[in-house]
Scaffold this motif. Structure first.
Motif, mmCIF file in Angstrom:
data_model
loop_
_atom_site.group_PDB
_atom_site.id
_atom_site.type_symbol
_atom_site.label_atom_id
_atom_site.label_comp_id
_atom_site.label_asym_id
_atom_site.label_seq_id
_atom_site.Cartn_x
_atom_site.Cartn_y
_atom_site.Cartn_z
ATOM 1 N N SER A 213 32.975 8.322 59.349
ATOM 2 C CA SER A 213 34.164 9.118 59.648
ATOM 3 C C SER A 213 35.450 8.301 59.636
ATOM 4 C CB SER A 213 33.996 9.818 60.998
ATOM 5 O OG SER A 213 33.748 8.874 62.023
ATOM 6 N N GLU A 214 35.403 7.062 60.101
ATOM 7 C CA GLU A 214 36.621 6.248 60.149
ATOM 8 C C GLU A 214 37.118 5.922 58.744
ATOM 9 O OE1 GLU A 214 39.899 4.173 61.543
ATOM 10 O OE2 GLU A 214 38.597 5.688 62.457
ATOM 11 N N TYR A 231 37.326 15.319 66.336
ATOM 12 C CA TYR A 231 36.700 15.743 67.579
ATOM 13 C C TYR A 231 35.232 15.333 67.554
ATOM 14 C CZ TYR A 231 35.681 19.854 64.634
ATOM 15 O OH TYR A 231 35.297 20.700 63.623
ATOM 16 N N GLN A 232 34.684 15.164 68.713
ATOM 17 C CA GLN A 232 33.323 14.648 68.816
ATOM 18 C C GLN A 232 32.292 15.767 68.773
ATOM 19 O OE1 GLN A 232 32.896 12.035 72.211
ATOM 20 N NE2 GLN A 232 33.185 10.248 70.892
ATOM 21 N N ASP A 248 31.671 11.541 65.082
ATOM 22 C CA ASP A 248 33.042 12.033 64.945
ATOM 23 C C ASP A 248 33.110 13.032 63.796
ATOM 24 O OD1 ASP A 248 34.009 10.534 67.004
ATOM 25 O OD2 ASP A 248 34.674 8.860 65.754
ATOM 26 N N ILE A 249 33.751 14.158 64.048
ATOM 27 C CA ILE A 249 33.917 15.207 63.038
ATOM 28 C C ILE A 249 35.386 15.276 62.662
ATOM 29 C CG2 ILE A 249 33.656 17.669 62.550
ATOM 30 C CD1 ILE A 249 31.420 17.687 64.649
ATOM 31 N N LEU A 268 32.849 9.465 47.495
ATOM 32 C CA LEU A 268 32.832 8.047 47.151
ATOM 33 C C LEU A 268 32.444 7.202 48.361
ATOM 34 C CD1 LEU A 268 35.994 7.647 44.868
ATOM 35 C CD2 LEU A 268 33.596 7.331 44.202
ATOM 36 N N ILE A 269 32.861 7.647 49.533
ATOM 37 C CA ILE A 269 32.551 6.904 50.762
ATOM 38 C C ILE A 269 31.156 7.231 51.262
ATOM 39 C CG2 ILE A 269 33.227 6.574 53.177
ATOM 40 C CD1 ILE A 269 36.116 7.191 52.280
#
Length: 294
Positions: A213-214, A231-232, A248-249, A268-269
């Motif tokens: 997510s980051e 948000y979690q 994490d969303i 890609l990530i």
């Protein structure tokens, strides 16, 4: 914020709303007098009922628009609010006066042009009035109230049923050709209302669920220039006894043209990322407009 600033913001907003309503009245009046009335076409909804009764019984349209919309304004006062009802009442009376005192040219006798552009100007007028916090046609109010009392019926279902009755009656009294052209008028008006209320850029909300997510957040904010909300959540998928941890969303709002680029960056990530897309009618505040990355 200081009370003076609050009052200034409210005043500015109400002035803008009044301008919207006035422009809406003039536009709807032009659609009615400049196109539909001379060619005996009608629109849908309460306006269509008023026009149909005018053609059948010869009662002035300016009078019928006020009388038939009055019950819906009263219902709007009870269920929506007094400000909405006052604005709507003034807007409907304003349209009635516009039909009586404002002279519009007969633009064309071509039936197809009359149906299309008459609907466009009526839809423009109704949409502008709705932007200003009022209605020129009480159909929406009636449909919302019926759908509340009968949960199986959606608002769109109620409006559709009402218009089927109106156009079938028009076919009976005014002829099939007039009824078919009137359906085209209603379709044009509906599309114009949607265009005004939902805007040119139709936004899409995208939810991304990924263990990366980051990295995805940085790609969206730095490469695409879009804001995100995080948000979690908690992973719910897994075998019995398997540990499911928090995750994490990411939620972001983009235009339809930006969706391919967003999906490409996410995949890609994380090729296994879970994406959800949903249509958004309108947005306000936040970083919706794409910021410059230069």
């Amino acid at each position: 914020m200081h009370p003076a600033n609050d009052n200034a913001i409210v005043l500015k907003s109400e002035i803008r709303n009044i301008i919207y309503i006035l422009l809406g009245i003039l536009s709807a009046g032009f659609g009615l007098k400049g196109f539909l009335l001379t060619n005996h076409f009608i629109d849908g909804g309460v306006t269509g009922i008023s026009m149909l009764l005018t053609h059948i019984f010869g009662i002035p349209l300016s009078l019928l628009i006020v009388l038939i919309n009055l019950p819906f304004v009263v219902l709007g006062y009870r269920y929506v609010g007094h400000l909405f009802a006052i604005k709507s009442a003034l807007a409907i009376v304003g349209l009635s006066l516009c039909l009586v005192f404002v002279s519009y040219p007969d633009v064309t006798t071509d039936k197809m042009l009359t149906a299309i552009f008459g609907g466009v100007f009526i839809g423009l007028g109704i949409g502008l009035a709705m932007r200003g916090g009022s209605v020129l046609d009480g159909t929406e109010v009636a449909a919302v109230l019926v759908s509340k009392n009968y949960p199986l019926l959606k608002v769109s279902d109620v409006i559709l049923l009402l218009n089927i009755i109106i156009f079938c009656t028009a076919a009976l009294f005014l002829g099939v050709d007039v009824a078919l052209y009137s359906i085209l008028t209603y379709f044009s008006a509906s599309k114009m209302i949607d265009f005004l209320l939902h805007g040119i850029e139709q936004y899409t909300g995208v939810t991304v669920v990924s263990t990366h997510s980051e990295e995805i957040r940085l790609a969206i904010t730095e490469k695409l220039g879009r804001g995100v909300t995080i948000y979690q959540g908690k992973r719910g998928f897994g075998k019995r006894g398997e540990k499911t941890g928090e995750i994490d969303i990411i939620f972001t709002v983009v235009t339809r043209l930006e969706i391919p680029a967003l999906r490409r960056e996410v995949k890609l990530i994380d090729p296994h990322a879970f994406l959800i897309q949903q249509s958004i009618d309108d947005t306000d505040g936040g970083m919706v407009k794409r910021r410059s990355l230069h």
